[in-house]
Design a protein around this motif. Structure first.
Motif, PDB file in Angstrom:
ATOM      1  N   ALA A 194       0.863  -1.187   0.000  1.00 58.44           N
ATOM      2  CA  ALA A 194       0.000   0.000   0.000  1.00 58.44           C
ATOM      3  C   ALA A 194       0.895   1.231   0.000  1.00 58.44           C
ATOM      4  CB  ALA A 194      -0.893  -0.006   1.242  1.00 58.44           C
ATOM      5  N   CYS A 195       0.282   2.412  -0.103  1.00 54.49           N
ATOM      6  CA  CYS A 195       1.094   3.638  -0.099  1.00 54.49           C
ATOM      7  C   CYS A 195       0.247   4.812   0.378  1.00 54.49           C
ATOM      8  CB  CYS A 195       1.639   3.917  -1.495  1.00 54.49           C
ATOM      9  SG  CYS A 195       0.378   4.312  -2.709  1.00 54.49           S
ATOM     10  N   SER A 196       0.926   5.931   0.655  1.00 56.51           N
ATOM     11  CA  SER A 196       0.217   7.154   1.023  1.00 56.51           C
ATOM     12  C   SER A 196      -0.299   7.827  -0.252  1.00 56.51           C
ATOM     13  CB  SER A 196       1.146   8.100   1.792  1.00 56.51           C
ATOM     14  OG  SER A 196       2.204   8.499   0.951  1.00 56.51           O
ATOM     15  N   ARG A 197      -1.166   8.800  -0.063  1.00 61.11           N
ATOM     16  CA  ARG A 197      -1.797   9.431  -1.227  1.00 61.11           C
ATOM     17  C   ARG A 197      -0.824  10.156  -2.162  1.00 61.11           C
ATOM     18  NH1 ARG A 197      -6.928  13.571  -1.298  1.00 61.11           N
ATOM     19  NH2 ARG A 197      -6.208  14.794  -3.028  1.00 61.11           N
ATOM     20  N   PRO A 198       0.123  10.971  -1.640  1.00 56.03           N
ATOM     21  CA  PRO A 198       1.011  11.661  -2.587  1.00 56.03           C
ATOM     22  C   PRO A 198       1.811  10.697  -3.449  1.00 56.03           C
ATOM     23  CG  PRO A 198       1.513  12.304  -0.300  1.00 56.03           C
ATOM     24  CD  PRO A 198       0.371  11.368  -0.239  1.00 56.03           C
ATOM     25  N   VAL A 199       2.091   9.517  -2.905  1.00 57.35           N
ATOM     26  CA  VAL A 199       2.848   8.514  -3.659  1.00 57.35           C
ATOM     27  C   VAL A 199       2.032   8.032  -4.867  1.00 57.35           C
ATOM     28  CG1 VAL A 199       3.613   6.100  -3.496  1.00 57.35           C
ATOM     29  CG2 VAL A 199       4.327   7.757  -1.771  1.00 57.35           C
ATOM     30  N   ALA A 200       0.734   7.854  -4.652  1.00 51.62           N
ATOM     31  CA  ALA A 200      -0.122   7.437  -5.775  1.00 51.62           C
ATOM     32  C   ALA A 200      -0.373   8.617  -6.712  1.00 51.62           C
ATOM     33  CB  ALA A 200      -1.442   6.883  -5.247  1.00 51.62           C
ATOM     34  N   ASP A 201      -0.564   9.812  -6.122  1.00 51.70           N
ATOM     35  CA  ASP A 201      -0.855  10.992  -6.949  1.00 51.70           C
ATOM     36  C   ASP A 201       0.291  11.322  -7.903  1.00 51.70           C
ATOM     37  OD1 ASP A 201      -3.319  11.305  -5.868  1.00 51.70           O
ATOM     38  OD2 ASP A 201      -2.823  12.990  -4.560  1.00 51.70           O
ATOM     39  N   THR A 202       1.519  11.065  -7.445  1.00 50.05           N
ATOM     40  CA  THR A 202       2.655  11.392  -8.318  1.00 50.05           C
ATOM     41  C   THR A 202       3.014  10.228  -9.235  1.00 50.05           C
ATOM     42  OG1 THR A 202       4.084  10.789  -6.466  1.00 50.05           O
ATOM     43  CG2 THR A 202       3.802  13.130  -6.869  1.00 50.05           C
ATOM     44  N   GLY A 203       2.226   9.159  -9.154  1.00 48.06           N
ATOM     45  CA  GLY A 203       2.419   8.044 -10.083  1.00 48.06           C
ATOM     46  C   GLY A 203       3.547   7.097  -9.700  1.00 48.06           C
TER      47      GLY A 203
ATOM     48  N   ALA B  31      -0.249  11.510   8.689  1.00 50.57           N
ATOM     49  CA  ALA B  31      -1.257  12.581   8.658  1.00 50.57           C
ATOM     50  C   ALA B  31      -2.624  11.978   8.977  1.00 50.57           C
ATOM     51  CB  ALA B  31      -1.280  13.222   7.265  1.00 50.57           C
ATOM     52  N   ILE B  32      -3.493  12.823   9.530  1.00 46.84           N
ATOM     53  CA  ILE B  32      -4.809  12.335   9.980  1.00 46.84           C
ATOM     54  C   ILE B  32      -5.586  11.670   8.838  1.00 46.84           C
ATOM     55  CG2 ILE B  32      -5.971  14.581   9.672  1.00 46.84           C
ATOM     56  CD1 ILE B  32      -7.310  13.773  12.457  1.00 46.84           C
ATOM     57  N   GLN B  33      -5.407  12.198   7.617  1.00 49.78           N
ATOM     58  CA  GLN B  33      -6.138  11.617   6.480  1.00 49.78           C
ATOM     59  C   GLN B  33      -5.604  10.229   6.131  1.00 49.78           C
ATOM     60  OE1 GLN B  33      -4.535  14.570   6.292  1.00 49.78           O
ATOM     61  NE2 GLN B  33      -6.094  16.159   5.984  1.00 49.78           N
ATOM     62  N   HIS B  34      -4.330   9.984   6.392  1.00 48.58           N
ATOM     63  CA  HIS B  34      -3.776   8.637   6.167  1.00 48.58           C
ATOM     64  C   HIS B  34      -4.282   7.694   7.265  1.00 48.58           C
ATOM     65  CE1 HIS B  34      -0.910   5.718   4.527  1.00 48.58           C
ATOM     66  NE2 HIS B  34      -0.769   5.327   5.778  1.00 48.58           N
ATOM     67  N   LEU B  35      -4.193   8.174   8.509  1.00 51.68           N
ATOM     68  CA  LEU B  35      -4.615   7.330   9.637  1.00 51.68           C
ATOM     69  C   LEU B  35      -6.069   6.898   9.504  1.00 51.68           C
ATOM     70  CD1 LEU B  35      -2.930   9.141  12.653  1.00 51.68           C
ATOM     71  CD2 LEU B  35      -2.238   7.023  11.560  1.00 51.68           C
ATOM     72  N   ALA B  36      -6.905   7.775   8.919  1.00 51.11           N
ATOM     73  CA  ALA B  36      -8.335   7.469   8.812  1.00 51.11           C
ATOM     74  C   ALA B  36      -8.566   6.143   8.089  1.00 51.11           C
ATOM     75  CB  ALA B  36      -9.054   8.595   8.079  1.00 51.11           C
ATOM     76  N   GLY B  37      -7.649   5.753   7.228  1.00 47.43           N
ATOM     77  CA  GLY B  37      -7.853   4.508   6.471  1.00 47.43           C
ATOM     78  C   GLY B  37      -7.138   3.308   7.032  1.00 47.43           C
ATOM     79  N   VAL B  38      -6.302   3.505   8.060  1.00 51.53           N
ATOM     80  CA  VAL B  38      -5.495   2.375   8.542  1.00 51.53           C
ATOM     81  C   VAL B  38      -5.562   2.166  10.049  1.00 51.53           C
ATOM     82  CG1 VAL B  38      -3.875   2.675   6.612  1.00 51.53           C
ATOM     83  CG2 VAL B  38      -3.323   3.709   8.812  1.00 51.53           C
TER      84      VAL B  38
END
Ligand code: FAD
Length: 313
Positions: A222-231, A259-266
């Protein structure tokens, strides 16, 4: 009590969270499972081992059109006289259970984490897992959408009878043009072990240390959002508030700030291990185990240690 459990059998095989939902239903009463599509009779009969007495299958349509599935489950509820309907709170459950709730005028408990308590209240996850609630349904019929990985599937019985039935689902109003499933990977929402990484990994060329560890453990990545956003990684690996919400038994997070937005999913994960060079990283507050260290050193060493352990056990 008559319990109806909806089973998503649109994938290649029946997912683990379907067995969890049947196990949950069995603890409430006599279970009939309902599904659609082309799952083999053998796979459907297997649901009996987890507590389903009977499986109703409508072969007239495949796919996961919410409106068709709502009609299918409503028809099955009427046929069986079920007073409790159980879904897994996955993507399909989240879409179909609320529609069914309106259709049947049945109270809905979304995100249940456990069986009803003696006073009839059902524990639920609220605020993206930051708090628990206790919900009581006041209607005669109730719908419970169970959070994946809230309980282990239990084998208690033998094969179920599989019965073809007409769910009166009608025609679909959507046309599926293409379906792409990740190949050869463990689906993230079902994974019991997850190795995840963030911007601390510096670039996609460094992901070998993450995938190597995942392979040794038999884990999903899995990965954090910026990692997916930057491809750097595919979008289906992005976990968090705006990505996939997961509850694995083990979540290893390397180079992710927390970050709180990452924690919300894990933060529903049973055990969280955090690897970060910054001892002030917020993720450490949510961690069961923390390593203040460089992911480029720690991940390969962890991998070697686990390989050694596996070889000697
Ligand atoms: C509305 C909204 C929704 C969002 N949804 C999500 C979401 O669903 N999921 C999500 O993840 N984010 C989401 N975000 C973004 C979130 O706020 C963070 O920006 C993001 O999670 C940070 O990603 P990161 O931890 O990988 O990167 P960074 O914040 O840059 O953190 C990198 C971490 O790596 C550490 N590090 C650096 N080098 C190393 C090393 N060599 N070894 C070990 N550690 C190292 C650093 O100390 C740092 O803690 C959302 C934001 C908003 C505004």
């Amino acid at each position: 009590m008559s319990v109806l459990v909806y089973i998503d059998s649109s994938g290649d095989k029946i997912a683990k969270n379907a067995y969890e939902a049947v196990t949950y239903g069995k603890k409430l009463g006599d279970v009939t499972a309902v599904t659609n599509g082309k799952a083999s009779e053998g796979d459907l009969a297997e649901l009996g081992k987890y507590g389903a007495d009977k499986v109703l299958v409508d072969r007239s349509f495949e796919g996961i059109d919410d409106q068709q599935l709502t009609k299918l489950v409503a028809t099955a509820a009427e046929k069986t006289g079920a007073t409790t309907i159980v879904f897994s709170n996955d993507l399909v459950g989240k879409a179909v259970a609320p529609r069914l709730s309106v259709r049947l005028n049945a109270g809905l408990v979304s995100g249940a984490t456990d069986l009803p308590k003696e006073d009839g209240t059902i524990p639920v996850n609220v605020f993206s897992g930051k708090a628990f609630g206790h919900v009581k349904v006041s209607t005669d019929k109730k719908i419970i959408a169970l959070l994946p990985n809230s309980l282990q599937p239990e084998e208690t019985g033998s094969e179920a009878a599989v019965e073809e039935f007409d769910g009166n689902a009608g025609d679909s109003r959507v046309e599926v043009l293409d379906t792409k499933l990740p190949e050869g990977e463990i689906p993230l929402p079902e994974a019991e072990l997850v190795v995840s990484a963030g911007r601390g990994l510096k670039g996609p060329e460094n992901w070998g240390i993450v995938t190597d560890l995942a392979e040794t453990l038999g884990a999903a990545t899995a990965c954090s959002r910026p990692v997916a956003d930057t491809g750097w990684r595919p979008h289906h690996e992005h976990v968090g508030q705006t990505g996939v919400a997961i509850r694995p038994n083990l979540y290893i997070a390397a180079g992710i700030s927390g970050a709180i937005q990452h924690l919300a999913g894990v933060n529903g994960s049973k055990v969280i291990v955090v690897i970060n060079t910054d001892e002030e990283a917020p993720f450490f507050k949510a961690a069961d185990y923390g390593v203040v260290g460089d992911a480029f050193e720690v991940l390969p060493r962890l991998n070697e240690a686990i390989k050694k352990f596996k070889a000697s056990n």
